[in-house]
Design an enzyme around this catalytic site. Sequence first.
Site, PDB file in Angstrom:
ATOM      1  N   GLU A  56     -18.548  11.069   5.064  1.00 50.97           N
ATOM      2  CA  GLU A  56     -17.478  12.056   4.935  1.00 50.97           C
ATOM      3  C   GLU A  56     -17.722  13.254   5.844  1.00 50.97           C
ATOM      4  O   GLU A  56     -18.849  13.733   5.978  1.00 50.97           O
ATOM      5  CB  GLU A  56     -17.368  12.516   3.485  1.00 50.97           C
ATOM      6  CG  GLU A  56     -16.125  13.335   3.189  1.00 50.97           C
ATOM      7  CD  GLU A  56     -15.932  13.574   1.709  1.00 50.97           C
ATOM      8  OE1 GLU A  56     -14.783  13.655   1.269  1.00 50.97           O
ATOM      9  OE2 GLU A  56     -16.939  13.682   0.983  1.00 50.97           O
TER      10      GLU A  56
ATOM     11  N   LYS B  70      -8.976   1.738   3.755  1.00 50.08           N
ATOM     12  CA  LYS B  70      -8.940   3.118   4.242  1.00 50.08           C
ATOM     13  C   LYS B  70      -9.831   4.085   3.472  1.00 50.08           C
ATOM     14  O   LYS B  70     -10.056   5.200   3.920  1.00 50.08           O
ATOM     15  CB  LYS B  70      -7.503   3.640   4.199  1.00 50.08           C
ATOM     16  CG  LYS B  70      -6.940   3.716   2.796  1.00 50.08           C
ATOM     17  CD  LYS B  70      -5.535   4.267   2.775  1.00 50.08           C
ATOM     18  CE  LYS B  70      -5.045   4.407   1.341  1.00 50.08           C
ATOM     19  NZ  LYS B  70      -3.694   4.976   1.276  1.00 50.08           N
TER      20      LYS B  70
ATOM     21  N   GLY C  94       0.809  -1.215   0.000  1.00 49.00           N
ATOM     22  CA  GLY C  94       0.000   0.000   0.000  1.00 49.00           C
ATOM     23  C   GLY C  94       0.842   1.264   0.000  1.00 49.00           C
ATOM     24  O   GLY C  94       2.079   1.205   0.002  1.00 49.00           O
TER      25      GLY C  94
ATOM     26  N   ASN D 130      -4.226  12.915   6.092  1.00 45.04           N
ATOM     27  CA  ASN D 130      -4.037  12.507   4.699  1.00 45.04           C
ATOM     28  C   ASN D 130      -2.571  12.612   4.297  1.00 45.04           C
ATOM     29  O   ASN D 130      -1.850  13.490   4.763  1.00 45.04           O
ATOM     30  CB  ASN D 130      -4.870  13.391   3.768  1.00 45.04           C
ATOM     31  CG  ASN D 130      -6.353  13.193   3.982  1.00 45.04           C
ATOM     32  OD1 ASN D 130      -6.779  12.765   5.052  1.00 45.04           O
ATOM     33  ND2 ASN D 130      -7.144  13.500   2.986  1.00 45.04           N
ATOM     34  N   VAL D 131      -2.169  11.707   3.421  1.00 47.83           N
ATOM     35  CA  VAL D 131      -0.813  11.774   2.881  1.00 47.83           C
ATOM     36  C   VAL D 131      -0.882  12.108   1.397  1.00 47.83           C
ATOM     37  O   VAL D 131      -1.753  11.622   0.680  1.00 47.83           O
ATOM     38  CB  VAL D 131      -0.031  10.460   3.105  1.00 47.83           C
ATOM     39  CG1 VAL D 131       0.356  10.303   4.558  1.00 47.83           C
ATOM     40  CG2 VAL D 131      -0.813   9.249   2.629  1.00 47.83           C
TER      41      VAL D 131
ATOM     42  N   ARG E 151     -19.812  12.740   0.454  1.00 47.65           N
ATOM     43  CA  ARG E 151     -20.096  11.323   0.288  1.00 47.65           C
ATOM     44  C   ARG E 151     -20.523  10.730   1.627  1.00 47.65           C
ATOM     45  O   ARG E 151     -20.246  11.314   2.686  1.00 47.65           O
ATOM     46  CB  ARG E 151     -18.846  10.605  -0.237  1.00 47.65           C
ATOM     47  CG  ARG E 151     -18.413  11.088  -1.613  1.00 47.65           C
ATOM     48  CD  ARG E 151     -17.073  10.538  -2.015  1.00 47.65           C
ATOM     49  NE  ARG E 151     -16.007  11.032  -1.153  1.00 47.65           N
ATOM     50  CZ  ARG E 151     -14.712  10.752  -1.315  1.00 47.65           C
ATOM     51  NH1 ARG E 151     -14.334   9.981  -2.318  1.00 47.65           N
ATOM     52  NH2 ARG E 151     -13.810  11.234  -0.498  1.00 47.65           N
TER      53      ARG E 151
ATOM     54  N   LYS F 261      -9.175   9.988  11.067  1.00 47.00           N
ATOM     55  CA  LYS F 261     -10.603   9.674  10.923  1.00 47.00           C
ATOM     56  C   LYS F 261     -11.111   8.803  12.066  1.00 47.00           C
ATOM     57  O   LYS F 261     -12.327   8.562  12.177  1.00 47.00           O
ATOM     58  CB  LYS F 261     -10.850   9.010   9.573  1.00 47.00           C
ATOM     59  CG  LYS F 261     -10.620   9.971   8.404  1.00 47.00           C
ATOM     60  CD  LYS F 261     -10.713   9.282   7.071  1.00 47.00           C
ATOM     61  CE  LYS F 261     -10.500  10.298   5.942  1.00 47.00           C
ATOM     62  NZ  LYS F 261      -9.184  10.946   5.969  1.00 47.00           N
TER      63      LYS F 261
ATOM     64  N   VAL G  52      -6.200  13.575  -3.696  1.00 48.66           N
ATOM     65  CA  VAL G  52      -6.929  14.516  -4.544  1.00 48.66           C
ATOM     66  C   VAL G  52      -6.030  15.193  -5.574  1.00 48.66           C
ATOM     67  O   VAL G  52      -6.497  15.589  -6.644  1.00 48.66           O
ATOM     68  CB  VAL G  52      -7.627  15.607  -3.700  1.00 48.66           C
ATOM     69  CG1 VAL G  52      -8.694  15.001  -2.828  1.00 48.66           C
ATOM     70  CG2 VAL G  52      -6.627  16.413  -2.880  1.00 48.66           C
TER      71      VAL G  52
END
Length: 646
Positions: free
Chosen positions: A550, A368, A288, A448-449, A547, A410, A456
């Site tokens: 989210e 994830k 991953g 986030n990475v 979503r 999260k 995004v």
Amino acid sequence: MLKTLFETNRTTKRFISVFVDTSIIISAFWFSLLLRLESFSVFSETKYWLACIILVPCSLVIFVRMGLYRAILRFLSTTATWSITMAVTFSTAVLVITNFFLTVDLPKTVPVIYFALALSLIGGSRLLLRLAVSGIEKRIKIPVMIYGAGSAGRQLAVGLKSGPEFHPCVFIDDDEDKIGSVIQDIPVIPVSEARRVIKAKKISKILLALPSISRAERKLILQNLENLQVEVQTIPGIKDVIEGNASSDEIRDVDVEDLLGREPVAPEADLMSSNIFEQVVMVTGAGGSIGSELCRQILKQRPKKLVLYELSEFALYAIHQELEKINTEKQLDIEICPLIGSVQRVNRLENVMDAFNVDTVYHAAAYKHVPLVENNMVEGVRNNIFGTMYAARAAIKAGVPNFVLVSTDKAVRPTNVMGATKRMAELVLQALSKNQTKTRFTMVRFGNVLGSSGSVVPLFRRQIKEGGPVTLTHKDITRYFMTIPEAAQLVIQAGAMGKGGDVFVLDMGEPVKIRDLAVKIIRLSGLEVKDESNPHGDIEIACTGLRPGEKLYEELLIGDDVRKTNHERIMTAQEIMLPWEKLNHIIEQLDSACHNFEHAKIREILMSAPTGYHPNDPIVDLVHDAFKKRGHGAFVESDKVVRFKK
């Protein structure tokens, strides 16, 4: 005509050069005689014809030996100019020697006049051709502006001039000593004049040649360039060039890290090697985004053995091949063991950890993606909660000293199944940590990475390339960002700091509004945002709606009890936990609900556990919805026969 000539092969070009030089030598010889003697009677003198017949072939041999026909005219340099001067000098010497031995009786000034004429014509013809080529290339090539007139900028300009695509026509620099000067025939201007020059020279691209400046400085520069309506690209940093990951004249899109301006912190060597050097290390989810980067960082710390545990055959193959290449190139001589396996198979995990005598486990295996886990609730619970529990139990049984869980922001007050399952995974490790002393469990939580699967930024770039629109789920959605290498390094360091049951939180810096990020990327692509205030813009930003599951904003802490550690980017959080006896009862209930595919019950259990789970949307599991549409409720599985309850 000139363009056709330039596109012919090298042999033809050399033949033409020889023909032109022959004509020049003959013309220079006779003109020097005519200028000196001022009489056309020289053409009737046999001795002069004899001198010319000797001069021409001897001069051509000299020109060949001096490499005049090896030089490419468009790249004519000072070395080539010196070669031309020396070649004409030797040609003049041939004329002098011929005059002496054959008693041609040339006036003494004729060789001087011949030298001046030959040098002017031979050198001048090549210079004119170079200028002609340069003029054609300027019309064909894309005009670009280089930001930075230092050594990197000058080197880039040389590379671009010799390349087929770009023509550097101006430098921008902040150094007042350079402004107003001309470097390599390219003027240097201040940033304040950039807009005027861009319009005058029809520049469509700015190339950043600032490989040594900090990200904070780069961010300020990009902010100044945002509104110029030109595409901004960059050359790699010094570190990438030194490490062989890029060449100095390679042009690439501006890294999103530069837009954020977050400065990386050098990892602490002791913490990086503490749980790795000369030890057997296992990474679950090794293929991953985070798992693969953990493997790369671990390899640098020279473990005795690296065990790659991955369910996806392709992902495992890809990371194994990459690591073996690094292993060979850097002569690390580390044994790398690629193992296919699921974290939902406890006996497989136990046997692997026991067989390889694993010292440290980095547990990165997880589902994830928030929408996918919402659509696959049972598998999300099975993989993220039970997979973590099985891996932890296997570590205890095999006597693994260190176990590090890669968690997520999260997991804090989650509104989605993925976050709830990751918080449950933390609770499992916290409970197991208090219940035994064999294995030290550590959890590392971050946001986030950049560049991970589903990130995004690649999506935005692709949408811009396709002409838009750039899609956001909500105009106010905000996220924390960190690069994958920095996240992996901090996970390793935090894992080495743990004492047992620790929840570490990484300093993610300032949260980023995703719409602002999208606007920056659009503008630095040389385009304008299309909206109500600018209906004639290029790229529209469309909001598709949040979503299922989210959140608008992510958090890193549940409570306010956060403490600093010795590392400036790592904090420790004191979170609520349950003893194993109570938690095990919840786990058994979840197991039963998952086995019976009771989605409503799964949600109810996750909400009643101390996860802080508060869903904002109805259940959207695809299997649940499919049976709902068919008029069925929950269904149970027994003895491999599916029975449905109406």
